[in-house]
Design an enzyme around this catalytic site. Structure first.
Site, PDB file in Angstrom:
ATOM      1  N   ASN A 255      -4.186  -7.131  -7.377  1.00 28.27           N
ATOM      2  CA  ASN A 255      -3.105  -7.154  -6.382  1.00 28.27           C
ATOM      3  C   ASN A 255      -3.248  -8.397  -5.510  1.00 28.27           C
ATOM      4  O   ASN A 255      -2.307  -9.150  -5.309  1.00 28.27           O
ATOM      5  CB  ASN A 255      -3.157  -5.907  -5.503  1.00 28.27           C
ATOM      6  CG  ASN A 255      -3.086  -4.628  -6.311  1.00 28.27           C
ATOM      7  OD1 ASN A 255      -2.535  -4.630  -7.394  1.00 28.27           O
ATOM      8  ND2 ASN A 255      -3.666  -3.557  -5.800  1.00 28.27           N
ATOM      9  N   ASP A 256      -4.445  -8.585  -4.978  1.00 29.22           N
ATOM     10  CA  ASP A 256      -4.647  -9.749  -4.121  1.00 29.22           C
ATOM     11  C   ASP A 256      -4.787 -11.025  -4.935  1.00 29.22           C
ATOM     12  O   ASP A 256      -4.285 -12.077  -4.535  1.00 29.22           O
ATOM     13  CB  ASP A 256      -5.871  -9.542  -3.227  1.00 29.22           C
ATOM     14  CG  ASP A 256      -5.504  -8.690  -2.023  1.00 29.22           C
ATOM     15  OD1 ASP A 256      -4.466  -8.974  -1.403  1.00 29.22           O
ATOM     16  OD2 ASP A 256      -6.229  -7.723  -1.729  1.00 29.22           O
TER      17      ASP A 256
ATOM     18  N   GLU B 123     -10.878 -11.290  -5.886  1.00 31.97           N
ATOM     19  CA  GLU B 123      -9.441 -11.240  -5.569  1.00 31.97           C
ATOM     20  C   GLU B 123      -8.967 -12.525  -4.912  1.00 31.97           C
ATOM     21  O   GLU B 123      -7.806 -12.667  -4.568  1.00 31.97           O
ATOM     22  CB  GLU B 123      -9.096 -10.006  -4.725  1.00 31.97           C
ATOM     23  CG  GLU B 123     -10.109  -9.669  -3.670  1.00 31.97           C
ATOM     24  CD  GLU B 123      -9.910  -8.296  -3.025  1.00 31.97           C
ATOM     25  OE1 GLU B 123      -8.922  -7.618  -3.302  1.00 31.97           O
ATOM     26  OE2 GLU B 123     -10.785  -7.914  -2.234  1.00 31.97           O
TER      27      GLU B 123
ATOM     28  N   CYS C 241      -9.770  -3.257 -10.890  1.00 33.96           N
ATOM     29  CA  CYS C 241      -9.345  -2.080 -10.120  1.00 33.96           C
ATOM     30  C   CYS C 241      -8.012  -2.314  -9.428  1.00 33.96           C
ATOM     31  O   CYS C 241      -7.520  -1.448  -8.710  1.00 33.96           O
ATOM     32  CB  CYS C 241     -10.407  -1.665  -9.109  1.00 33.96           C
ATOM     33  SG  CYS C 241     -10.714  -2.908  -7.861  1.00 33.96           S
TER      34      CYS C 241
ATOM     35  N   ARG D 260       2.127 -10.152  -0.899  1.00 31.64           N
ATOM     36  CA  ARG D 260       2.404  -8.929  -1.665  1.00 31.64           C
ATOM     37  C   ARG D 260       3.337  -7.973  -0.939  1.00 31.64           C
ATOM     38  O   ARG D 260       3.836  -7.024  -1.538  1.00 31.64           O
ATOM     39  CB  ARG D 260       1.097  -8.225  -2.059  1.00 31.64           C
ATOM     40  CG  ARG D 260       0.307  -7.692  -0.888  1.00 31.64           C
ATOM     41  CD  ARG D 260      -1.131  -7.389  -1.276  1.00 31.64           C
ATOM     42  NE  ARG D 260      -1.358  -6.010  -1.671  1.00 31.64           N
ATOM     43  CZ  ARG D 260      -2.554  -5.485  -1.915  1.00 31.64           C
ATOM     44  NH1 ARG D 260      -3.644  -6.258  -1.852  1.00 31.64           N
ATOM     45  NH2 ARG D 260      -2.684  -4.239  -2.254  1.00 31.64           N
TER      46      ARG D 260
ATOM     47  N   ARG E  87     -15.955   0.920  -2.021  1.00 32.61           N
ATOM     48  CA  ARG E  87     -15.680  -0.410  -1.480  1.00 32.61           C
ATOM     49  C   ARG E  87     -15.859  -0.349   0.035  1.00 32.61           C
ATOM     50  O   ARG E  87     -15.324   0.550   0.686  1.00 32.61           O
ATOM     51  CB  ARG E  87     -14.253  -0.827  -1.819  1.00 32.61           C
ATOM     52  CG  ARG E  87     -13.930  -2.182  -1.221  1.00 32.61           C
ATOM     53  CD  ARG E  87     -12.593  -2.672  -1.659  1.00 32.61           C
ATOM     54  NE  ARG E  87     -11.500  -1.947  -1.030  1.00 32.61           N
ATOM     55  CZ  ARG E  87     -10.223  -2.200  -1.312  1.00 32.61           C
ATOM     56  NH1 ARG E  87      -9.893  -3.095  -2.197  1.00 32.61           N
ATOM     57  NH2 ARG E  87      -9.264  -1.520  -0.703  1.00 32.61           N
TER      58      ARG E  87
ATOM     59  N   HIS F  67       0.802  -1.227   0.000  1.00 32.96           N
ATOM     60  CA  HIS F  67       0.000   0.000   0.000  1.00 32.96           C
ATOM     61  C   HIS F  67       0.834   1.277   0.000  1.00 32.96           C
ATOM     62  O   HIS F  67       0.371   2.310  -0.469  1.00 32.96           O
ATOM     63  CB  HIS F  67      -1.040  -0.045   1.117  1.00 32.96           C
ATOM     64  CG  HIS F  67      -2.196  -0.900   0.728  1.00 32.96           C
ATOM     65  ND1 HIS F  67      -2.258  -2.232   1.048  1.00 32.96           N
ATOM     66  CD2 HIS F  67      -3.262  -0.646  -0.058  1.00 32.96           C
ATOM     67  CE1 HIS F  67      -3.343  -2.757   0.508  1.00 32.96           C
ATOM     68  NE2 HIS F  67      -3.979  -1.815  -0.173  1.00 32.96           N
TER      69      HIS F  67
HETATM   70  C1  PEP Z   1      -6.575  -5.470  -5.152  1.00 28.26           C
HETATM   71  O1  PEP Z   1      -6.388  -6.376  -4.323  1.00 28.26           O
HETATM   72  O2  PEP Z   1      -6.199  -5.531  -6.319  1.00 28.26           O
HETATM   73  C2  PEP Z   1      -7.255  -4.230  -4.739  1.00 28.26           C
HETATM   74  C3  PEP Z   1      -7.606  -3.316  -5.608  1.00 28.26           C
HETATM   75  O3  PEP Z   1      -7.446  -4.049  -3.413  1.00 28.26           O
HETATM   76  P1  PEP Z   1      -6.296  -3.566  -2.402  1.00 28.26           P
HETATM   77  O4  PEP Z   1      -5.064  -3.281  -3.211  1.00 28.26           O
HETATM   78  O5  PEP Z   1      -6.797  -2.362  -1.696  1.00 28.26           O
HETATM   79  O6  PEP Z   1      -6.143  -4.754  -1.504  1.00 28.26           O
HETATM   80 MG    MG Z   2      -7.404  -6.302  -2.436  1.00 31.37          MG
END
Ligand code: PEP
Ligand code: MG
Length: 771
Positions: free
Chosen positions: A665-666, A642, A710, A676, A555, A419
Site C-alpha cells: 500500500n505504501d 514500504e 502484507c 493513497r 507490527r 484504511h
Molecule cells: C502497507 O503499507 O502496505 C501496509 C501493510 O501497511 P498499512 O496499510 O497499515 O500502512
Molecule cells: Mg504501510
C-alpha cells in the site's frame, strides 16, 4: 472568560506547560493563553515588552491572570504593566501561584466562565492536592463547604482513579450548574471538598473502586447530581480497557452486491421544511428526541457506547446551542440555524492541528444530521439489505457500521488502500470504490461487481443474482478447503496469513497460517489513553489463541499519515505521509515503543511471535530499533519494506534480520508519488504498476532473508499468484480473502507465469492483461 498570560524564562517550558494545561479542557472551552517566554525560542530570559504584547493578546473584559516563573519574570511583568493601556493594566492580576499546577487549575476554572477572583484563588490553591498527598501543610486554606441538601453515591471506575483529566471534566461540569457540590471519599474519609475546585478534588485521592459521596444544594442541585452520575457512569470521559471479545459482525465476503441505494453523507434534505411561529420550541423538541435516540444507542450498543456518549456531549454543548438559539431569534428556521452552526463547528474541527480531533468532524456531522432528520421527520433507518453510497469511507465508519444490515458499500472516491476500505474488506463487506459522481436516487436498485469493476443503476437483476450465486459457490468451496496448505501445481508451498486490525479479525479468519500483520495502531486506535503493557499482552495473546497459536507478526505502532493515535498527538504536517510516520515517530518518543516491545517479548515467551518495524528507510533506523528491542530470545525480527529507498537497499537493511515484509500500500504510493487517500490520483496508485513490481522483484532477489507481502495486493487472488511467482513465500491478506487466495494458488502453476513480461510491461493495465 478571563485571559491568561504565562511569563517564563524558557519558551519550551512555557509551551509545554500550556500544552499540558490545555489538554484538560475541550478546545472550544479554553481561555486565551498568551505566552511571553525566553528571549527567543532557545535563549533563556524575560522581556517586559513581550509581556506587554502578551497582555494585549490575552486581554478580556473579564480580566487577565498572569502566571510567572522565577525572579526577573516578576520584574518584567510589573514593568509591562507600565507599558500597556491603563484600562488593560487595571484588570490584570499577577499571581504567585505555582506555574504548572497553577496554570492547570486556572485553565480548568477559567473554562467554566469563573470570575478572575475565583480563577486566582484556584490557581493559588494549585499545590494543595500535592501538599495534602505528601503530608505537607497546605499553604492555602480550603474554603468551608456548604452543607448539602441531597446526595448520592458514585464509584470511581477509571483505571487511574480521578486523575487530572477526569477531575477537570468533573469540575467543568459542576461549575456549569447553579449548585454548590461537595465530594467525600467514603473509602478514605477525605472530604467533603468543593467539587468545583480542581485542587480540592485532587486532595480526595479517589482511586479506582473508591466510593464517593456527592452532595449538592442550590437551585440546580438535582440536575447537577444527575449529570455527575452520568459522567461517573461514563468513566468521567476516560477510555475503558478494550473489550477484546467485542464483535465486528461481518458481511458476506463476496465482491458483488445488489440492493436499494442508501445515500449517506450527502446531508439531510430540508427543502420541504415549512417554518412555523415556534421554531425554538420545535428545536427543543427535536433535541429531546435526538437525545433519547442517542441514549438508547449508548445503552444498547456497549461496544460503541463511547461514540454515542460523545454525540450526547455534542448535542448538549451549551455554547453551540446558544449560537443556534441566537440564530433562530434572528429569524432563521430551526433546521437552517442548526445546520449553519454545526457546519461551522465541523469546519472548525477540520481545521484543527491534531489529526484525531480533525476526524471528530464526522461526529459533528452525525449529530447535525440526526437532529435535522428529527426536524424534517425523515427516518434514520437504512433499508435492510441496502447498498450504502458514500462519498468517502473513513476507518471509524467502516469499523462501526452494522455489516449484517447492508448488502455492500459503494464509495464514490477511488482508491483501495485507505484504511476505511481496508477495514471494510477485513469485515467481509462487499465493496466497490471509485464509482464517481454517478447520479443515484435513494431507494433505486443498484448493483456492483468489484471483480470486473462494474457499477450499475437499474441492473439486470436476474443476471446479478446469478453472479452472486456463482461467487457464493466459489467461496463456499474455498472456505471448505481453507485449512489445507496452499501448494501450487508446481509444488511450491505459500503460507497465507491474515492481517489483523481487531481481535475479531483473527477469530473470524478461516484457514490462515497465522498473522502476517497485526496493525497495533488499529487494535488500540479507539483508545484515548495509551494501553498498558498488560493490556497489550492480553490483546496479542487473544489474537494468537484465536489463530491456534500459529505465528503472529506484530507490527509496532505505525502512526501518522491517515492513522492518528489519539493518545499520541502529532503536530500538523504539510505532508503527513512524508513526515513523522511509523518508526520515525519513536526515535523522539521511545517510551511508548519500549512498552510495546516489552508486551511483545512477554507474549513471545508463550507463543510464536515475530516483531516487525514499519516505515523503515535507513540502516541506522534498523540498528536503532534492534537496539531498543535488546536480546531477541528466539523472537524473529523483521521490517516492513514500504519506502522505495528501503526496497533498493534491502540487502543492507536485512543483514541482521530474519525477514522483510513488503507493504505494497505504501510502497505503491511512494513509488508513484500518489497519496493513497487522495482520490484525484487514485488511478496512479495501482499496486500492479510495473515500477512497483520491479521493486518487489528487486527485494526478493536481494533481501537474503524470507520475503513476505502484507500490503493489500496480497488480498487480490490474481496478484497473489504473481507475487508468489516473483518469489514471495508468505502472503498476508484480509481475512475474508484468505480462502480465495489459497484456492487460486492451488490452481496455479507458478512456472507458467511470465514474470519477465510482467516486469517489462508498459503499465498496470497491461500487467492485468498478461495475468
Ligand atoms: C502497507 O503499507 O502496505 C501496509 C501493510 O501497511 P498499512 O496499510 O497499515 O500502512
Ligand atoms: Mg504501510
Amino acid at each position: 472568560m478571563i485571559g491568561i498570560v504565562v511569563v517564563s524564562h524558557s519558551r519550551a517550558l512555557a509551551d509545554a506547560a500550556v500544552g499540558l494545561a490545555s489538554e484538560m479542557v475541550a478546545e472550544d472551552k479554553r481561555p486565551v493563553i498568551a505566552v511571553a517566554a525566553g528571549l527567543d525560542a532557545t535563549t533563556f530570559g524575560t522581556d517586559a515588552m513581550a509581556v506587554s504584547e502578551a497582555l494585549a493578546a490575552a486581554d478580556s473584559p473579564d480580566g487577565v491572570l498572569v502566571l510567572l516563573d522565577l525572579g526577573s519574570a516578576v520584574l518584567s511583568a510589573e514593568m509591562a504593566l507600565e507599558f500597556v493601556d491603563p484600562s488593560v493594566a487595571d484588570h490584570v492580576r499577577l499571581s504567585s501561584a505555582p506555574l504548572v499546577e497553577g496554570l492547570v487549575a486556572a485553565v480548568v476554572t477559567a473554562s467554566t466562565g469563573a470570575s478572575l477572583d475565583a480563577v486566582v484563588t484556584e490557581a493559588e490553591r494549585g499545590l494543595v492536592g500535592k501538599q495534602d498527598h505528601l503530608g505537607d501543610t497546605p499553604t492555602v486554606e480550603a474554603e468551608p463547604v456548604v452543607e448539602p441538601d441531597r446526595s448520592l453515591e458514585i464509584v470511581v471506575s477509571n483505571e487511574h482513579g480521578l486523575h487530572a483529566r477526569p477531575a477537570a471534566r468533573l469540575v467543568g461540569l459542576v461549575n456549569g450548574f447553579d449548585a454548590a457540590v461537595t465530594l467525600t471519599n467514603l473509602d478514605t474519609g477525605k472530604g467533603p471538598v468543593d467539587a468545583g475546585s480542581l485542587s480540592m478534588v485532587a486532595t480526595l485521592i479517589a482511586q479506582q473502586g473508591h466510593r464517593v459521596c456527592v452532595g449538592a444544594s442550590g437551585r440546580q442541585a438535582s440536575e447537577a447530581l444527575e449529570a455527575i452520575e452520568t459522567l461517573a457512569a461514563a468513566g468521567f470521559g476516560d477510555e475503558p480497557a478494550p473489550d477484546v471479545r467485542s464483535s465486528t459482525a461481518g458481511g458476506s465476503g463476496l465482491d458483488v452486491a445488489i440492493g436499494p441505494a442508501v445515500l449517506v453523507g450527502s446531508g439531510v434534505d430540508v427543502s420541504g421544511y415549512v417554518a412555523g411561529d415556534n421554531e425554538l420550541g420545535r428545536l427543543e423538541q427535536a433535541l429531546e428526541t435526538a437525545g433519547e435516540q442517542l441514549r438508547v444507542l449508548r445503552d444498547t450498543t456497549p461496544e460503541h457506547g463511547d461514540i454515542f456518549v460523545a454525540h450526547l456531549a455534542l448535542l448538549g454543548d451549551r455554547k453551540v446551542l446558544d449560537d443556534v438559539r441566537a440564530s433562530i431569534a434572528g429569524g432563521a428556521s430551526a433546521p437552517a440555524a442548526w445546520q449553519q452552526v454545526y457546519d461551522d463547528l465541523a469546519a472548525t474541527f477540520e481545521g484543527l492541528d491534531d489529526a484525531y480531533q480533525r476526524e471528530r468532524a464526522q461526529d459533528v456531522r452525525a449529530v447535525r444530521d440526526r437532529v435535522l432528520r428529527v426536524l424534517v421527520g425523515a427516518s434514520e433507518d437504512a433499508p435492510a439489505d441496502g447498498i450504502l453510497v458514500v462519498p468517502e469511507l473513513d476507518a471509524a465508519t467502516a469499523a462501526t457500521l452494522d455489516a449484517t444490515r447492508i448488502a455492500g458499500i459503494a464509495v464514490r472516491a477511488a482508491g483501495t488502500t485507505g484504511h476505511g476500505v481496508i477495514v471494510a474488506r477485513s469485515r467481509g463487506i462487499p465493496l466497490i470504490t471509485g464509482i464517481g459522481d454517478v447520479d443515484v436516487r435513494p431507494g433505486a436498485t443498484i448493483a456492483f461487481d468489484a471483480r470486473t469493476g462494474t457499477f450499475e443503476v437499474a441492473p439486470d437483476e436476474e443476471h446479478v443474482r446469478a453472479t452472486i450465486a456463482e461467487r457464493q459457490v466459489e467461496r463456499d468451496r474455498a472456505v471448505a478447503q481453507a485449512d489445507e496448505h496452499a501448494i501450487t501445481r508446481d509444488g511450491r508451498t505459500i503460507d497465507v496469513l491474515v492481517n489483523v486490525g481487531v481481535v475479531q479479525d483473527a477469530v473470524d479468519a478461516r484457514g490462515a497460517d497465522g498473522s502476517g500483520l497485526v496493525r497495533t495502531e488499529v487494535l488500540f486506535g479507539d483508545r484515548r489513553t495509551a494501553p498498558t503493557v498488560d493490556e497489550q499482552v492480553e490483546a496479542f495473546r487473544a489474537i494468537a489463541q484465536a489463530l491456534g497459536n500459529k505465528p503472529i507478526t506484530i507490527r509496532t505502532w505505525d502512526i501518522g499519515g491517515d492513522k492518528p493515535l489519539p493518545f499520541l498527538p502529532q503536530a500538523k504536517e504539510a505532508n503527513p505521509f512524508l513526515g513523522e510516520r511509523g518508526l520515525r515517530v519513536f526515535r523522539r518518543r521511545p517510551e511508548l515503543l519500549r512498552d510495546q516491545l516489552e508486551a511483545i517479548r512477554r507474549v513471545a515467551a508463550e507463543t510464536p511471535v515475530h516483531v516487525m518495524f514499519p516505515m523503515v528507510t535507513t540502516a541506522d533506523e534498523v540498528a536503532w530499533a534492534l537496539d531498543e528491542l535488546g536480546p531477541r530470545d528466539g523472537l524473529e525480527v523483521g521490517i516492513m519494506v514500504e519506502v522505495p529507498a528501503a526496497a533498493l537497499r534491502v540487502a543492507t537493511l536485512a543483514k541482521d534480520l530474519d525477514f522483510v515484509s513488503i507493504g505494497t500500500n505504501d510502497l505503491t504510493q511512494y513509488t508513484t508519488a500518489a497519496d493513497r487517500t487522495n482520490t484525484a490520483v487514485a488511478s496512479l496508485a495501482d499496486g500492479l504498476d510495473p515500477a512497483v513490481l520491479q521493486l518487489i522483484d528487486h527485494v526478493v532477489r536481494n533481501a537474503g532473508v524470507r520475503v513476505a507481502v502484507c500490503g493489500d495486493l496480497a488480498s487480490d487472488p490474481q496478484a497473489a499468484v504473481l507475487l508468489a511467482a516473483l518469489g514471495v513465500t508468505e502472503l498476508s491478506a484480509v481475512g475474508p480473502q484468505v480462502p480465495l487466495v489459497k484456492a487460486r494458488l492451488r490452481q496455479s502453476d507458478l512456472s507458467q507465469v511470465d514474470t519477465a513480461a510482467v516486469l517489462r510491461a508498459r503499465d498496470a493495465d497491461q500487467v492485468r492483461g498478461l495475468l
